[in-house]
Design an enzyme around this catalytic site. Structure first.
Site, mmCIF file in Angstrom:
data_model
loop_
_atom_site.group_PDB
_atom_site.id
_atom_site.type_symbol
_atom_site.label_atom_id
_atom_site.label_comp_id
_atom_site.label_asym_id
_atom_site.label_seq_id
_atom_site.Cartn_x
_atom_site.Cartn_y
_atom_site.Cartn_z
ATOM 1 N N HIS A 1 0.815 -1.207 0.000
ATOM 2 C CA HIS A 1 0.000 0.000 0.000
ATOM 3 C C HIS A 1 0.852 1.263 0.000
ATOM 4 C CE1 HIS A 1 -3.708 2.266 0.740
ATOM 5 N NE2 HIS A 1 -2.962 3.036 1.518
ATOM 6 N N HIS B 1 3.033 6.075 -1.858
ATOM 7 C CA HIS B 1 3.697 7.225 -1.234
ATOM 8 C C HIS B 1 5.213 7.120 -1.334
ATOM 9 C CE1 HIS B 1 -0.101 8.664 0.406
ATOM 10 N NE2 HIS B 1 -0.347 7.433 0.829
ATOM 11 N N LYS C 1 -4.938 9.607 -8.378
ATOM 12 C CA LYS C 1 -4.551 9.887 -6.985
ATOM 13 C C LYS C 1 -4.807 11.368 -6.801
ATOM 14 C CE LYS C 1 -2.538 8.989 -2.962
ATOM 15 N NZ LYS C 1 -3.087 8.048 -1.974
#
Length: 289
Positions: free
Chosen positions: A156, A172, A218
């Site tokens: 993730h 990220h 995103k």
């Protein structure tokens, strides 16, 4: 800032000072911020404030370093769609352990480990520590809406996932962003700021941005840029184990940052990322960019 956060800030400053593989902005890498991303988030609505890629240059020699090599080997081990069960092959499990072994040898992870042992949050024995880190980051769990294990903290946060074919969740990490953009899989839409955000700077190491990946948007993501895998891994592990509040405000170098760290069943990382609060009005330490 509460006392616990001050203590954590001091440790994170130590991590920063010892991140010897961190790339220097404008020298080892260059980015092109271009325009501010719009509020209407979509991949095909013509709403693009950046006609060019985000990264204009990265010195890829850094990718030959052990932790970077081990990290990059993990990026193709996952099925991005949530709801699709993950199957971990023996080869992939071996790569996970190789990455952990490489990270545990670094100054940053040794600093984090020492602090966590002092706080009785991690075992002193390296084998036991590895098991703890494996559970936090690599053990699979079922993300919301799924009945089978389809996600992990590592996937993730560092690789990224898609939900419903239209939304990107997680993602990220700057290395994954750079490599995917280089392959033509990322469409950078511009930087993100709001009324409370400091203006981004292409010579700073934290950026909020909008991008498209695998036909999903995103709308707003936040990442460190140019830091080593071991810095992020150590920082996020520290925040996960020390902060039950899921948001911790820390200061280091020239940054005041909120580290968001959502737990999943108190055993795994659900997500974690930095949110830039402000630039501190101090000069960086000598030798620290």
């Amino acid at each position: 800032m509460i006392e616990g956060d001050r203590e954590l800030s001091a440790i994170i400053q130590e991590l920063w000072d010892n991140d010897i593989k961190r790339l220097r902005p404008g020298i080892d890498y260059r980015i092109s911020l271009q325009g501010k991303a719009g509020d209407r988030a979509g991949c095909s609505d013509g709403n693009d404030a950046a006609g060019l890629p985000l990264f204009t240059f990265v010195d890829e020699n850094i990718f030959k370093k052990e932790t970077f090599l081990a990290f990059i080997s993990l990026l193709d081990n996952y099925e991005s769609d949530t709801g699709e069960p993950e199957i971990v092959t023996p080869e992939e499990e071996l790569e996970n352990h190789k990455f952990l072994d490489s990270v545990l040898k670094t100054p940053t992870m040794k600093i984090a480990h020492r602090y966590l042992v002092e706080k009785h949050l991690s075992p002193e024995d390296i084998t036991d520590l590895k098991q703890q880190l494996y559970r936090i980051w690599f053990e699979l769990y079922a993300r919301r809406g799924s009945s089978k294990p389809d996600s992990s903290g590592f996937e993730h946060v560092f690789v990224g996932e898609t939900r419903g074919g239209h939304t990107v969740i997680g993602f990220h990490n700057w290395i994954q962003l750079y490599l995917q953009e280089k392959l033509g899989h990322i469409d950078y839409k511009g930087y993100s700021v709001d009324a409370n955000s400091p203006q981004p700077d292409d010579n700073k190491h934290i950026l909020a941005l909008q991008f498209c990946w695998k036909n999903g948007i995103k709308p707003k993501g936040s990442i460190f840029i140019g830091v080593s895998p071991e810095f992020e891994f150590a920082l996020y592990t520290l925040c996960f184990l020390t902060s039950p509040n899921e948001r911790v405000k820390v200061s280091f170098n020239i940054y005041e940052v909120e580290i968001v760290c959502h737990h999943y069943n108190q055993k795994h990382i659900g997500t974690t990322y930095p949110v830039l609060v402000k630039y501190l009005n101090v000069s960086p330490k000598k030798g620290v960019d």
